[in-house]
Design a protein around this motif. Sequence first.
Motif, PDB file in Angstrom:
ATOM      1  N   VAL A  20     -54.268 -46.979  27.910  1.00 49.65           N
ATOM      2  CA  VAL A  20     -54.613 -46.114  26.834  1.00 49.65           C
ATOM      3  C   VAL A  20     -53.323 -45.862  25.979  1.00 49.65           C
ATOM      4  CG1 VAL A  20     -55.547 -43.613  26.059  1.00 49.65           C
ATOM      5  CG2 VAL A  20     -56.498 -45.088  27.861  1.00 49.65           C
ATOM      6  N   HIS A  22     -52.058 -43.984  22.591  1.00 52.08           N
ATOM      7  CA  HIS A  22     -52.387 -42.967  21.504  1.00 52.08           C
ATOM      8  C   HIS A  22     -51.592 -43.032  20.235  1.00 52.08           C
ATOM      9  CE1 HIS A  22     -54.415 -40.533  24.442  1.00 52.08           C
ATOM     10  NE2 HIS A  22     -53.305 -40.867  25.188  1.00 52.08           N
ATOM     11  N   LYS A  23     -52.188 -42.813  19.018  1.00 53.33           N
ATOM     12  CA  LYS A  23     -51.418 -42.714  17.535  1.00 53.33           C
ATOM     13  C   LYS A  23     -50.334 -41.833  18.149  1.00 53.33           C
ATOM     14  CE  LYS A  23     -55.281 -43.868  14.573  1.00 53.33           C
ATOM     15  NZ  LYS A  23     -55.749 -43.421  13.202  1.00 53.33           N
ATOM     16  N   GLU A  25     -47.174 -42.564  19.232  1.00 55.44           N
ATOM     17  CA  GLU A  25     -46.495 -42.579  20.459  1.00 55.44           C
ATOM     18  C   GLU A  25     -45.916 -43.948  20.648  1.00 55.44           C
ATOM     19  OE1 GLU A  25     -47.909 -42.640  24.419  1.00 55.44           O
ATOM     20  OE2 GLU A  25     -49.634 -43.887  23.954  1.00 55.44           O
ATOM     21  N   HIS A  27     -45.158 -46.232  23.747  1.00 55.95           N
ATOM     22  CA  HIS A  27     -45.480 -46.374  25.136  1.00 55.95           C
ATOM     23  C   HIS A  27     -44.690 -47.383  25.844  1.00 55.95           C
ATOM     24  CE1 HIS A  27     -48.971 -45.296  27.855  1.00 55.95           C
ATOM     25  NE2 HIS A  27     -48.535 -46.462  28.228  1.00 55.95           N
ATOM     26  N   ASN A  58     -59.504 -47.370  17.861  1.00 56.97           N
ATOM     27  CA  ASN A  58     -60.231 -46.233  17.462  1.00 56.97           C
ATOM     28  C   ASN A  58     -61.593 -46.018  17.707  1.00 56.97           C
ATOM     29  OD1 ASN A  58     -57.763 -45.841  15.705  1.00 56.97           O
ATOM     30  ND2 ASN A  58     -58.531 -47.297  14.162  1.00 56.97           N
ATOM     31  N   ASP A  59     -61.773 -46.306  19.267  1.00 59.15           N
ATOM     32  CA  ASP A  59     -63.112 -45.955  19.822  1.00 59.15           C
ATOM     33  C   ASP A  59     -64.071 -46.769  19.492  1.00 59.15           C
ATOM     34  OD1 ASP A  59     -61.911 -43.529  20.997  1.00 59.15           O
ATOM     35  OD2 ASP A  59     -62.443 -42.346  19.241  1.00 59.15           O
ATOM     36  N   SER A 185     -48.578 -46.658  16.428  1.00 61.66           N
ATOM     37  CA  SER A 185     -48.386 -46.870  17.767  1.00 61.66           C
ATOM     38  C   SER A 185     -47.478 -48.012  18.172  1.00 61.66           C
ATOM     39  CB  SER A 185     -49.597 -46.996  18.560  1.00 61.66           C
ATOM     40  OG  SER A 185     -50.472 -46.006  18.288  1.00 61.66           O
ATOM     41  N   ASN A 202     -44.540 -42.120  26.747  1.00 59.83           N
ATOM     42  CA  ASN A 202     -45.344 -42.237  28.139  1.00 59.83           C
ATOM     43  C   ASN A 202     -44.652 -43.724  28.668  1.00 59.83           C
ATOM     44  OD1 ASN A 202     -47.055 -39.854  28.343  1.00 59.83           O
ATOM     45  ND2 ASN A 202     -47.557 -40.325  26.315  1.00 59.83           N
ATOM     46  N   THR A 216     -45.559 -39.336  32.144  1.00 59.21           N
ATOM     47  CA  THR A 216     -45.008 -38.730  31.017  1.00 59.21           C
ATOM     48  C   THR A 216     -43.605 -39.107  31.282  1.00 59.21           C
ATOM     49  OG1 THR A 216     -46.689 -36.985  30.526  1.00 59.21           O
ATOM     50  CG2 THR A 216     -44.364 -36.688  29.463  1.00 59.21           C
TER      51      THR A 216
END
Length: 498
Positions: A20, A22-23, A25, A27, A58-59, A185, A202, A216
């Motif tokens: 996963v 996220h916007k 970040e 990673h 975006n889901d 991202s 992350n 994290t």
Amino acid sequence: MKNITKSFPGTLANDQVNLVIHKGEIHALLGENGAGKSTLMSILTGLYRPDHGEIYINDQPVEFYSPKDAVLKGIGMVHQHFKLVKTFTLVENILLGMQFGSEIYDLKEIRKKIQEFCQNYGFTVDSDIQVRQLSIGEQQRAEIIKSLFWGAEILILDEPTAVLTPQEATELYKTLRLMVDQGKSVIVISHKLTEVMENTDNITVLRGGKAVGTVTTAQTNEEELTRMMVGRNVLFDVPKKTISQGSKVLALNDVSCLGNRGQMALRNISLDIFGGEILGIAGVAGNGQSELAEMIAGLRSLETGTKLIDDIDHTNSSVRTLISAGVSYVPEDRLGTGLVPGLNAVDNFILKSYQSAAPYFINWREAEEKTKVAVEKFDIKLASLSNSVNMLSGGNLQKLLLAREITANPRLIVAVYPMRGLDVGAMEVVRNLLMGERDAGKGVLLISEELEELFMLSDRIVVLHEGEIMGIVQPSDTNIETVGMMMAGKRMLKENAI
């Protein structure tokens, strides 16, 4: 990414992996070479299709049938092994990605926009010369520029700082932080734990094709990440035995040679390497290190000076003659110069020794048996000896290359960035191999951009700047700051440096 599974012949690269992002970040994706990181990202960029699993942007569920589909969804990737057409310029390589339709482009306007973009993000690359004329570091920057030029919403970088100086790496992460602050991202595949701890939000760790967990960054440490990656503690220091100095293996006397662009890359270099020592070469990328290695290995001609191997003049010797004289070469471009991507492990292993195997015919049974022994001895993980080596991870490619060069029982090993892009476990193996050759009385020329690595392994360190020697020092008598000043151009008098 949900339950992503991908297999290749004999290898399960990804096994029910969930990831996963996220916007906003950065990673990090960690894991040993061969853990499945690059495969997972190749699925996200449309290079591979998963056997099972789903991807959501975006889901919304998406399916990628080609890299073009991923680019249109705002995903870009800078691969560890560059995806550039080497006979094209940077401008032409960027144009390749722009031609989704039948538009006619103004090359002058595109060139202007590229230069403006480079200035905005702090990059310096000549966009009008062929990529093959760029250094490895410049090619890496060209890949980054190409991806950032398109303003990808999700930018994936595979070992992005492996060929950058510490200052360039710092500037790159500043740029990436600006991107994520604007809601984009960034996914970084890296083996530099310190860098990951300093610059990411992350971290997801893969091991054996499975996701071990996501943590994290602020709540973990390098020791925990290492255990998650390899399943054990890793020794970051290599004990160095005190051994007697052997005879002089290599002598360079007042050597000069040209670079790829016709400029003088090395100027009046004089240095010696003795049996039983590792001579480290420090310097910012592009200051003559690669030319030095190629010149010693016979791939680049001398303009002035002499080159002696075991007191025998090899100034104008061919590559084949130097191999016979006991010179082994581990180039920075492991998949290209070092190994032939389309050949299998056996073919690559005998590439430099087949002429001495038999007068007319190769004994393939014997060649396969020797390769199998080397694969087991050097712990090279591959599905089959008959598969093309371009299916191997970076760490296993490097171990195969080192296995071939060390098995040849050389007098001198020229190793150029041998730990670049490797995970902590593979680095440990390579360090031990090089130290083992040094302890066996071989001479080792080690070129590295990691000063900590040079201080750990080297008996002496030569510092290059603009093709000249700034000083020759012993690690025990100096510090990283002093070497850094010499790398920036401060000369140390030779009589005070040895």
